[in-house]
Design an enzyme around this catalytic site. Structure first.
Site, PDB file in Angstrom:
ATOM      1  N   ASN A 108      -7.905  -3.095  14.534  1.00 15.35           N
ATOM      2  CA  ASN A 108      -9.085  -3.500  14.033  1.00 15.35           C
ATOM      3  C   ASN A 108      -9.274  -4.878  13.097  1.00 15.35           C
ATOM      4  OD1 ASN A 108      -8.079  -2.426  11.446  1.00 15.35           O
ATOM      5  ND2 ASN A 108      -9.504  -0.983  11.327  1.00 15.35           N
ATOM      6  N   ASP A 154       0.783  -1.244  -0.082  1.00 12.22           N
ATOM      7  CA  ASP A 154      -0.155   0.159  -0.041  1.00 12.22           C
ATOM      8  C   ASP A 154       0.911   1.393  -0.089  1.00 12.22           C
ATOM      9  OD1 ASP A 154       1.010  -0.461   2.659  1.00 12.22           O
ATOM     10  OD2 ASP A 154      -0.944  -0.886   3.380  1.00 12.22           O
ATOM     11  N   GLU A 184      -9.905  -2.572   5.386  1.00 18.67           N
ATOM     12  CA  GLU A 184     -10.587  -2.148   6.661  1.00 18.67           C
ATOM     13  C   GLU A 184     -11.809  -2.947   6.942  1.00 18.67           C
ATOM     14  OE1 GLU A 184      -8.724  -0.570   8.555  1.00 18.67           O
ATOM     15  OE2 GLU A 184      -8.027   1.216   7.670  1.00 18.67           O
ATOM     16  N   HIS A 212      -7.533  -5.336  10.347  1.00 16.55           N
ATOM     17  CA  HIS A 212      -7.347  -4.707   8.877  1.00 16.55           C
ATOM     18  C   HIS A 212      -5.973  -5.782   8.408  1.00 16.55           C
ATOM     19  CE1 HIS A 212      -4.840  -0.991   9.635  1.00 16.55           C
ATOM     20  NE2 HIS A 212      -4.098  -2.032   9.376  1.00 16.55           N
TER      21      HIS A 212
END
Ligand code: F6R
Length: 263
Positions: free
Chosen positions: A136, A67, A143, A138
């Site tokens: 979380n 990313d 997400e 991810h």
């Protein structure tokens, strides 16, 4: 799935580097998928040390990072391009034109996603994909409520991710709101996956990844459906795991030595 629980962050990095080194000895022209963030840092340090001490060779390796932030130029010290150059690429004998990250500066981010996926395929696909995990759950910047079928695409960062990543910026307001990230499908197409995590803040995400039901609210849970996943943890990140997980081999290592197994 195979889980290796080590006694420290440093040891987690050493185990991960050993796996990458093993991959390169078997296939010197491997295609590696790489991650940024604090989790893989000890792995990069150890790989650099193996390059310097044992001549671990990266000259035929190709890499694809997960990313990049949207709107961040490669020479910006907060960019993932910059992170990879400083922490790894510049310190081993990899050919700069064999290292790839998505371009967050282009206008047409959708086209950039297609270009990136096509380039991965032209290079034969990813042999070994290294992943970190967010609090979380991810993976990459996929997400919660992710579309499992997505390939490389533009994503809006979750508030929790912005908060977690603000530690690298002067203030949370400076954290970019969007990123371009490999999608779950891109990740799942890798031949082997290596998921790393350290610290108690990741313990719940790790539990969701390896033993909750597979669901888009916990993006990393999809890894349970991949045929070749190794999870390497420090003890803190493993602290919410049960002692036995159906169909999963758990290996405890103390000072690098296997001590106990369960499956
Ligand atoms: C980084 C990435 C993210 C991180 C995750 C954990 O390329 O894709 O998914 O792996 O946010 O970040 P750290 O390691 O900083 O806790």
């Amino acid at each position: 799935m195979r889980i290796i629980i080590t006694d420290s962050y440093r040891q987690m990095g050493r185990e991960a580097a050993n796996m990458v080194a093993g991959q390169l000895y078997l296939k010197p022209d491997s295609v590696l998928g790489l991650a940024t963030g604090s989790t893989p840092l000890p792995m990069y340090r150890r790989l650099i040390a193996l390059h310097r001490s044992l001549g671990l060779d990266f000259s035929e390796v190709t890499t694809f990072n997960f990313d990049e932030y949207v709107g961040m130029a490669p020479d910006n010290p907060q960019s993932y391009h910059y992170f990879m150059n400083e922490n790894f690429f510049r310190k081993v004998n990899i050919q700069p034109d064999h290292t790839h990250l998505p371009d967050g500066m282009v206008k047409d981010l959708e086209a950039e996603g297609h270009r990136y996926d096509a380039l991965i395929q032209q290079n034969g696909g990813i042999d070994l994909q290294v992943l970190g995990i967010g609090q979380n759950a991810h993976i990459g910047f996929n997400e919660p409520d992710v579309k499992f079928e997505a390939r490389t695409h533009c994503v809006a960062l979750d508030e929790e991710t912005i908060r977690a990543n603000s530690r690298f910026f002067e203030s949370p307001d400076e954290v970019p709101r969007d990123a371009i990230s490999m999608g779950i499908k891109t990740i799942m197409m890798a031949r082997r996956i290596l998921l790393l995590a350290n610290g108690t803040s990741k313990a719940e995400a790790v539990r969701k990844a390896v033993c909750s039901s597979v669901r888009p609210e916990a993006p990393a849970s999809i890894l349970q459906l991949h045929r070749d996943v190794t999870v390497i943890l420090d003890r803190a990140a493993a602290s919410h795991l049960p002692t036995h997980i159906e169909g999963t081999k758990i290996i405890h290592k103390n000072n690098g030595k296997n001590t106990t197994f369960s499956s």
